[in-house]
Design an enzyme around this catalytic site. Sequence first.
Site, PDB file in Angstrom:
ATOM      1  N   LYS A  13     -14.953  31.544 -21.796  1.00  0.00           N
ATOM      2  CA  LYS A  13     -13.772  32.169 -21.195  1.00  0.00           C
ATOM      3  C   LYS A  13     -12.969  31.166 -20.376  1.00  0.00           C
ATOM      4  O   LYS A  13     -11.755  31.115 -20.481  1.00  0.00           O
ATOM      5  CB  LYS A  13     -14.165  33.341 -20.282  1.00  0.00           C
ATOM      6  CG  LYS A  13     -14.800  34.519 -21.001  1.00  0.00           C
ATOM      7  CD  LYS A  13     -14.950  35.718 -20.070  1.00  0.00           C
ATOM      8  CE  LYS A  13     -15.869  35.471 -18.870  1.00  0.00           C
ATOM      9  NZ  LYS A  13     -17.283  35.215 -19.232  1.00  0.00           N
ATOM     10  N   ARG A  88     -15.759  42.855 -14.086  1.00  0.00           N
ATOM     11  CA  ARG A  88     -17.123  42.644 -14.561  1.00  0.00           C
ATOM     12  C   ARG A  88     -17.950  43.932 -14.498  1.00  0.00           C
ATOM     13  O   ARG A  88     -19.082  43.946 -14.963  1.00  0.00           O
ATOM     14  CB  ARG A  88     -17.834  41.649 -13.639  1.00  0.00           C
ATOM     15  CG  ARG A  88     -17.553  40.189 -13.863  1.00  0.00           C
ATOM     16  CD  ARG A  88     -18.503  39.578 -14.843  1.00  0.00           C
ATOM     17  NE  ARG A  88     -19.216  38.369 -14.455  1.00  0.00           N
ATOM     18  CZ  ARG A  88     -18.699  37.185 -14.185  1.00  0.00           C
ATOM     19  NH1 ARG A  88     -17.416  37.007 -14.129  1.00  0.00           N
ATOM     20  NH2 ARG A  88     -19.481  36.152 -13.925  1.00  0.00           N
ATOM     21  N   ARG A 127     -24.767  22.959 -19.297  1.00  0.00           N
ATOM     22  CA  ARG A 127     -23.517  22.816 -18.573  1.00  0.00           C
ATOM     23  C   ARG A 127     -23.699  21.991 -17.295  1.00  0.00           C
ATOM     24  O   ARG A 127     -24.681  22.155 -16.584  1.00  0.00           O
ATOM     25  CB  ARG A 127     -23.060  24.225 -18.198  1.00  0.00           C
ATOM     26  CG  ARG A 127     -21.592  24.373 -18.147  1.00  0.00           C
ATOM     27  CD  ARG A 127     -21.222  25.749 -18.528  1.00  0.00           C
ATOM     28  NE  ARG A 127     -21.353  26.647 -17.377  1.00  0.00           N
ATOM     29  CZ  ARG A 127     -20.700  27.806 -17.300  1.00  0.00           C
ATOM     30  NH1 ARG A 127     -19.905  28.204 -18.275  1.00  0.00           N
ATOM     31  NH2 ARG A 127     -20.860  28.585 -16.264  1.00  0.00           N
ATOM     32  N   ARG A 160     -25.192  23.813 -11.920  1.00  0.00           N
ATOM     33  CA  ARG A 160     -25.027  24.927 -10.988  1.00  0.00           C
ATOM     34  C   ARG A 160     -26.332  25.703 -10.910  1.00  0.00           C
ATOM     35  O   ARG A 160     -27.006  25.899 -11.904  1.00  0.00           O
ATOM     36  CB  ARG A 160     -23.912  25.871 -11.482  1.00  0.00           C
ATOM     37  CG  ARG A 160     -22.548  25.477 -11.021  1.00  0.00           C
ATOM     38  CD  ARG A 160     -21.436  26.165 -11.778  1.00  0.00           C
ATOM     39  NE  ARG A 160     -21.667  27.580 -12.053  1.00  0.00           N
ATOM     40  CZ  ARG A 160     -20.814  28.340 -12.743  1.00  0.00           C
ATOM     41  NH1 ARG A 160     -19.700  27.827 -13.212  1.00  0.00           N
ATOM     42  NH2 ARG A 160     -21.078  29.615 -12.972  1.00  0.00           N
ATOM     43  N   ARG A 171     -28.378  36.600 -15.559  1.00  0.00           N
ATOM     44  CA  ARG A 171     -26.932  36.810 -15.711  1.00  0.00           C
ATOM     45  C   ARG A 171     -26.632  37.557 -17.008  1.00  0.00           C
ATOM     46  O   ARG A 171     -25.756  38.406 -17.049  1.00  0.00           O
ATOM     47  CB  ARG A 171     -26.188  35.464 -15.719  1.00  0.00           C
ATOM     48  CG  ARG A 171     -26.129  34.830 -14.361  1.00  0.00           C
ATOM     49  CD  ARG A 171     -25.639  33.401 -14.438  1.00  0.00           C
ATOM     50  NE  ARG A 171     -24.228  33.299 -14.780  1.00  0.00           N
ATOM     51  CZ  ARG A 171     -23.644  32.166 -15.173  1.00  0.00           C
ATOM     52  NH1 ARG A 171     -24.355  31.060 -15.296  1.00  0.00           N
ATOM     53  NH2 ARG A 171     -22.369  32.143 -15.436  1.00  0.00           N
TER      54      ARG A 171
HETATM   55  P1  AMP Z   1     -18.476  32.900 -13.429  1.00  0.00           P
HETATM   56  O1  AMP Z   1     -18.063  31.496 -13.147  1.00  0.00           O
HETATM   57  O2  AMP Z   1     -17.322  33.783 -13.839  1.00  0.00           O
HETATM   58  O3  AMP Z   1     -19.623  32.988 -14.400  1.00  0.00           O
HETATM   59  O4  AMP Z   1     -19.016  33.518 -12.050  1.00  0.00           O
HETATM   60  C1  AMP Z   1     -20.090  32.947 -11.357  1.00  0.00           C
HETATM   61  C2  AMP Z   1     -20.748  33.972 -10.451  1.00  0.00           C
HETATM   62  O5  AMP Z   1     -19.769  34.469  -9.514  1.00  0.00           O
HETATM   63  C3  AMP Z   1     -21.279  35.201 -11.152  1.00  0.00           C
HETATM   64  O6  AMP Z   1     -22.586  35.004 -11.657  1.00  0.00           O
HETATM   65  C4  AMP Z   1     -21.249  36.223 -10.014  1.00  0.00           C
HETATM   66  O7  AMP Z   1     -22.311  36.034  -9.109  1.00  0.00           O
HETATM   67  C5  AMP Z   1     -19.960  35.857  -9.293  1.00  0.00           C
HETATM   68  N1  AMP Z   1     -18.797  36.588  -9.851  1.00  0.00           N
HETATM   69  C6  AMP Z   1     -17.708  36.058 -10.488  1.00  0.00           C
HETATM   70  N2  AMP Z   1     -16.839  37.007 -10.852  1.00  0.00           N
HETATM   71  C7  AMP Z   1     -17.388  38.190 -10.442  1.00  0.00           C
HETATM   72  C8  AMP Z   1     -16.988  39.554 -10.531  1.00  0.00           C
HETATM   73  N3  AMP Z   1     -15.837  39.914 -11.122  1.00  0.00           N
HETATM   74  N4  AMP Z   1     -17.806  40.493  -9.989  1.00  0.00           N
HETATM   75  C9  AMP Z   1     -18.957  40.156  -9.371  1.00  0.00           C
HETATM   76  N5  AMP Z   1     -19.406  38.903  -9.279  1.00  0.00           N
HETATM   77  C10 AMP Z   1     -18.625  37.910  -9.792  1.00  0.00           C
END
Ligand code: AMP
Length: 217
Positions: A13, A88, A127, A160, A171
Amino acid sequence: MNLILLGPPGAGKGTQAQKVVERYHIPQVSTGDILRKAVREGTALGKKAKAFMDQGQLVPDELVIGIIEERLKAQDCSSGFILDGFPRTMAQAESLDPILQRLGKGIDHVINIEVDTEELVRRLTGRRTCRSCGAMFHILFHPPKAEGICDRCGGDLYQREDDREETIRTRLKEYEKQTAPLIRYYALKSYLRSVRGTGGEEEIFERIVRLLETAPD
Ligand code: AMP
C-alpha cells in the site's frame, strides 16, 4: 480524487500510494507514518501508541480517528488525498463517513490490493526502514546499495519492531479479524475494486491506474 487503499500489511500500500502521489499530485495520508513520527518525536500521541505498535496491535480507534480528522482538514487535501492504512476497523470506517460529510468531501475509489499470507510474511520480514528519513528497502526485492545504509540520506537502516516474524503473524491475524470485514463494507457501498498485488511494482501500479481512470460501476 479521494481514494482509499485497502489491503493487508505488506501488500504494498505504501509503495503504491507513493506512486499515486507522484502521478496525481495528491497527498498520501498514512496513519502508520503519522504514528511513527509521533513515536520518534516522543509526543503524547506517540507515547500512547508505541506499545500497541511494537506488539503488532492496532492503536485504539479514538486516537487514529482524531488524527485523520485533523489531517483531512489541511489545505493540501483540498484537491484530493490517498488514505493508506486507514480505515483499519469497522468503527474507523463508520466514523470516516461523517468526517468527510462535515468537510464536504466523499470517497471516489476504494482499491483493495490482494496478496496471500505466506507471501506477506516473506515480504514483511525482509523489510528495512531508515531511522532518519523513513525510506523503505527490502533485503531481497529492493536492497540498499550498501548494506544497512539508506540510499536516500545515508541514515541507519533497521528492522521495525513490528516487522519481526512473531509480530507479523499478530498483525496478519488483526488484519483478518478487524480489517478484512471492510472489504465487504465497501463492496456493499459499491465502490470497492480489487487488484492482484503480485508482480513488479510498475505492473501493479498500472493495474491501479486502469481502475482509477475508469469510474466504478
Ligand atoms: P502501517 O505502517 O500502516 O502498517 O502501521 C503500523 C502500525 O501503526 C500498525 O501495526 C498499528 O499499530 C498502527 N496503525 C496504523 N494505522 C492504524 C489504524 N488506522 N488504526 C489502528 N492502528 C493503526
